[in-house]
Write a protein that holds these residues in place. Structure first.
Motif, PDB file in Angstrom:
ATOM      1  N   ILE A 233       0.838  -1.205   0.000  1.00  7.89           N
ATOM      2  CA  ILE A 233       0.000   0.000   0.000  1.00  7.89           C
ATOM      3  C   ILE A 233       0.872   1.255   0.000  1.00  7.89           C
ATOM      4  O   ILE A 233       1.746   1.411   0.856  1.00  7.89           O
ATOM      5  CB  ILE A 233      -0.928   0.021   1.231  1.00  7.89           C
ATOM      6  N   CYS A 234       0.625   2.125  -0.957  1.00  8.12           N
ATOM      7  CA  CYS A 234       1.296   3.431  -1.016  1.00  8.12           C
ATOM      8  C   CYS A 234       0.255   4.533  -0.886  1.00  8.12           C
ATOM      9  O   CYS A 234      -0.877   4.384  -1.352  1.00  8.12           O
ATOM     10  CB  CYS A 234       2.025   3.602  -2.352  1.00  8.12           C
ATOM     11  N   ASP A 235       0.651   5.640  -0.264  1.00 11.54           N
ATOM     12  CA  ASP A 235      -0.244   6.791  -0.247  1.00 11.54           C
ATOM     13  C   ASP A 235       0.045   7.679  -1.471  1.00 11.54           C
ATOM     14  O   ASP A 235       0.853   7.314  -2.341  1.00 11.54           O
ATOM     15  CB  ASP A 235      -0.129   7.573   1.073  1.00 11.54           C
ATOM     16  N   ARG A 236      -0.589   8.826  -1.549  1.00  3.07           N
ATOM     17  CA  ARG A 236      -0.446   9.686  -2.733  1.00  3.07           C
ATOM     18  C   ARG A 236       0.962  10.225  -2.910  1.00  3.07           C
ATOM     19  O   ARG A 236       1.360  10.609  -4.000  1.00  3.07           O
ATOM     20  CB  ARG A 236      -1.438  10.848  -2.637  1.00  3.07           C
ATOM     21  N   ASN A 237       1.729  10.225  -1.810  1.00  2.00           N
ATOM     22  CA  ASN A 237       3.109  10.724  -1.872  1.00  2.00           C
ATOM     23  C   ASN A 237       4.131   9.599  -2.015  1.00  2.00           C
ATOM     24  O   ASN A 237       5.315   9.806  -1.784  1.00  2.00           O
ATOM     25  CB  ASN A 237       3.418  11.551  -0.614  1.00  2.00           C
ATOM     26  N   HIS A 238       3.623   8.418  -2.357  1.00  2.00           N
ATOM     27  CA  HIS A 238       4.469   7.239  -2.562  1.00  2.00           C
ATOM     28  C   HIS A 238       5.140   6.761  -1.283  1.00  2.00           C
ATOM     29  O   HIS A 238       6.191   6.111  -1.333  1.00  2.00           O
ATOM     30  CB  HIS A 238       5.529   7.496  -3.645  1.00  2.00           C
ATOM     31  N   ASN A 239       4.551   7.096  -0.143  1.00  3.03           N
ATOM     32  CA  ASN A 239       5.026   6.518   1.114  1.00  3.03           C
ATOM     33  C   ASN A 239       4.456   5.112   1.258  1.00  3.03           C
ATOM     34  O   ASN A 239       3.314   4.855   0.870  1.00  3.03           O
ATOM     35  CB  ASN A 239       4.594   7.382   2.303  1.00  3.03           C
ATOM     36  N   ILE A 240       5.236   4.210   1.843  1.00  3.87           N
ATOM     37  CA  ILE A 240       4.870   2.798   1.886  1.00  3.87           C
ATOM     38  C   ILE A 240       4.448   2.404   3.294  1.00  3.87           C
ATOM     39  O   ILE A 240       5.095   2.773   4.279  1.00  3.87           O
ATOM     40  CB  ILE A 240       6.057   1.929   1.420  1.00  3.87           C
ATOM     41  N   CYS A 241       3.389   1.638   3.372  1.00  2.00           N
ATOM     42  CA  CYS A 241       2.832   1.199   4.649  1.00  2.00           C
ATOM     43  C   CYS A 241       3.549  -0.070   5.124  1.00  2.00           C
ATOM     44  O   CYS A 241       3.563  -1.082   4.425  1.00  2.00           O
ATOM     45  CB  CYS A 241       1.340   0.926   4.497  1.00  2.00           C
ATOM     46  N   ILE A 242       4.159   0.011   6.326  1.00  2.00           N
ATOM     47  CA  ILE A 242       4.839  -1.161   6.888  1.00  2.00           C
ATOM     48  C   ILE A 242       4.472  -1.324   8.358  1.00  2.00           C
ATOM     49  O   ILE A 242       3.836  -0.466   8.962  1.00  2.00           O
ATOM     50  CB  ILE A 242       6.376  -1.083   6.742  1.00  2.00           C
ATOM     51  N   ASN A 243       4.932  -2.440   8.920  1.00  2.00           N
ATOM     52  CA  ASN A 243       4.582  -2.816  10.282  1.00  2.00           C
ATOM     53  C   ASN A 243       5.754  -3.591  10.879  1.00  2.00           C
ATOM     54  O   ASN A 243       6.424  -4.352  10.193  1.00  2.00           O
ATOM     55  CB  ASN A 243       3.324  -3.709  10.238  1.00  2.00           C
ATOM     56  N   LYS A 244       6.024  -3.375  12.165  1.00  2.00           N
ATOM     57  CA  LYS A 244       7.049  -4.178  12.851  1.00  2.00           C
ATOM     58  C   LYS A 244       6.397  -5.398  13.472  1.00  2.00           C
ATOM     59  O   LYS A 244       5.452  -5.280  14.261  1.00  2.00           O
ATOM     60  CB  LYS A 244       7.744  -3.346  13.935  1.00  2.00           C
ATOM     61  N   ARG A 245       6.887  -6.583  13.121  1.00  2.00           N
ATOM     62  CA  ARG A 245       6.313  -7.824  13.644  1.00  2.00           C
ATOM     63  C   ARG A 245       6.698  -7.963  15.121  1.00  2.00           C
ATOM     64  O   ARG A 245       7.877  -7.917  15.478  1.00  2.00           O
ATOM     65  CB  ARG A 245       6.819  -9.025  12.856  1.00  2.00           C
ATOM     66  N   SER A 246       5.694  -8.133  15.961  1.00  2.00           N
ATOM     67  CA  SER A 246       5.955  -8.155  17.400  1.00  2.00           C
ATOM     68  C   SER A 246       5.425  -9.404  18.097  1.00  2.00           C
ATOM     69  O   SER A 246       5.734  -9.646  19.260  1.00  2.00           O
ATOM     70  CB  SER A 246       5.348  -6.910  18.062  1.00  2.00           C
ATOM     71  N   THR A 247       4.645 -10.217  17.396  1.00  2.00           N
ATOM     72  CA  THR A 247       4.094 -11.416  18.024  1.00  2.00           C
ATOM     73  C   THR A 247       5.143 -12.520  18.079  1.00  2.00           C
ATOM     74  O   THR A 247       6.147 -12.489  17.365  1.00  2.00           O
ATOM     75  CB  THR A 247       2.868 -11.926  17.243  1.00  2.00           C
ATOM     76  N   LYS A 248       4.917 -13.509  18.931  1.00  2.00           N
ATOM     77  CA  LYS A 248       5.847 -14.639  19.055  1.00  2.00           C
ATOM     78  C   LYS A 248       5.651 -15.570  17.860  1.00  2.00           C
ATOM     79  O   LYS A 248       4.931 -16.564  17.919  1.00  2.00           O
ATOM     80  CB  LYS A 248       5.616 -15.382  20.365  1.00  2.00           C
ATOM     81  N   ASP A 249       6.277 -15.218  16.781  1.00  2.00           N
ATOM     82  CA  ASP A 249       6.120 -15.953  15.529  1.00  2.00           C
ATOM     83  C   ASP A 249       7.412 -15.776  14.738  1.00  2.00           C
ATOM     84  O   ASP A 249       8.364 -15.127  15.197  1.00  2.00           O
ATOM     85  CB  ASP A 249       4.907 -15.409  14.763  1.00  2.00           C
TER      86      ASP A 249
END
Length: 349
Positions: A233-249
């Motif tokens: 997913i990118c916004d209108r300014n080409h910024n990218i949506c990310i997430n830090k994985r935090s679960t025990k996986d």
């Protein structure tokens, strides 16, 4: 003693030339031993050199952010090793302790198991203690004719007792490295080079023609299949949506994209329904990349979808754990290998 002498003499002439063998710096050897856990030597060399260049001392490693440590580990896999190594450095710094020199002290730290502790204690501090890894188990099960399951803790403890009686008391570190190299160069799992072995005249398996029957390794493999559907997913300014994985996986501490996971393969229609159910957003999804990724006990079938968001979701409470980064900063974050391959496919790194 004859066994030890022959093994060491062979090693001095035939040992592998590896960068971490050019130093007695305990920190450097610690890094190499952490990296060599479940990783081939050929894979490790480049990572080791880059890691030491970035973090040349325990102090530098202790001062680093976890993100930067994982970034230097990116692609090597088994990321818990990097986190344990980082934790070790920080704990020594916080407690104002010097590098532990004894085996029993080393194994108190997470990530330093019996083999790693023995390898460091013997190589760096000349403690007389056998380092029993997979190579050692193979060498000794063949040499002594031991049919016990080498994956068993009881068998490994038995090897430690046996080997403690034949280890070289003056050069325990050299002895342990000699066994490692003998298992890697000559006493290999397949097509061992028995005629070149320095202890072939006293080897049980050569005498009894049982080399290919040993070691005995009983492995119960339970393979779990998982289906990952990533949203790019990118916004209108080409910024990218990310997430830090935090679960025990898997991949804890690394970064990834918004994810839908399923126990079965989903159709496009089902994926869109799942996206709405999880994120409460409507997206126009196009499949842009797919990959099958194999882990030790898991197989991941992964699809990447390019998503054009049809409504503003940045304020959506379900996206609170996500954040947007400029596309030219993507290379600063550590990602699991499937996402690295995706980003390379998209020519973003």
């Amino acid at each position: 003693m004859d066994f030890s002498k022959k093994i060491i003499n062979w090693y001095k002439k035939n040992h592998r030339k590896l960068p971490w063998r050019e130093t007695k710096n305990p920190y450097h050897i610690l890094v190499s031993e952490f990296m060599l856990q479940q990783t081939r030597v050929s894979q490790t060399i480049k990572y080791y050199l880059n890691f030491i260049k970035k973090f040349p001392s325990l102090e530098k490693l202790a001062q680093a952010e976890e993100k930067d440590v994982l970034k230097k580990w990116e692609g090597l896999g088994y990321y818990s090793r990097a986190k344990y190594l980082h934790s070790f450095a920080k704990k020594l710094k916080n407690d104002k302790n010097s590098f532990p020199k004894k085996y029993q002290e080393l194994i108190k730290y997470k990530g330093i198991g019996l083999y790693t502790g023995a390898a460091i204690a013997s190589i760096c501090f000349h403690e007389v203690i056998p380092a029993i890894d997979g190579n050692a188990c193979r060498v000794f099960s063949r040499y002594f004719g031991i049919y016990n399951d080498i994956t068993s803790t009881t068998t490994k403890n038995m090897f430690r007792i046996i080997v403690s009686k034949i280890i070289d008391f003056k050069q325990p570190g050299i002895f342990n490295q000699a066994i490692m190299d003998l298992g890697s160069i000559l006493c290999t799992p397949k097509n061992p080079k028995c005629l070149l072995c320095p202890v072939k005249d006293s080897c049980f398996s050569i005498k009894n023609e049982t080399v290919h029957k040993l070691p005995v390794k009983k492995i119960k493999k339970f393979i779990k299949h998982r289906f990952f559907y990533y949203l790019f997913i990118c916004d209108r300014n080409h910024n990218i949506c990310i997430n830090k994985r935090s679960t025990k996986d898997i991949w804890k501490g690394l970064y990834d994209f918004p994810l839908i996971e399923s126990k079965k393969n989903l159709s496009i229609h089902e994926i869109k329904d799942k996206i709405w159910e999880k994120f409460r957003v409507v997206v126009s999804s196009t499949l842009i990349y797919k990959i099958k990724h194999k882990l030790t006990h898991q197989i991941l079938s992964i699809l990447f979808f390019n998503c054009e968001v049809l409504q503003d979701f940045k304020k959506n409470i379900l996206f609170n754990n996500f954040f947007f980064i400029p596309h030219n900063k993507i290379g600063e974050f550590p990602f699991p290998r499937p996402i690295i391959l995706f980003l390379k496919h998209e020519k973003m790194i």
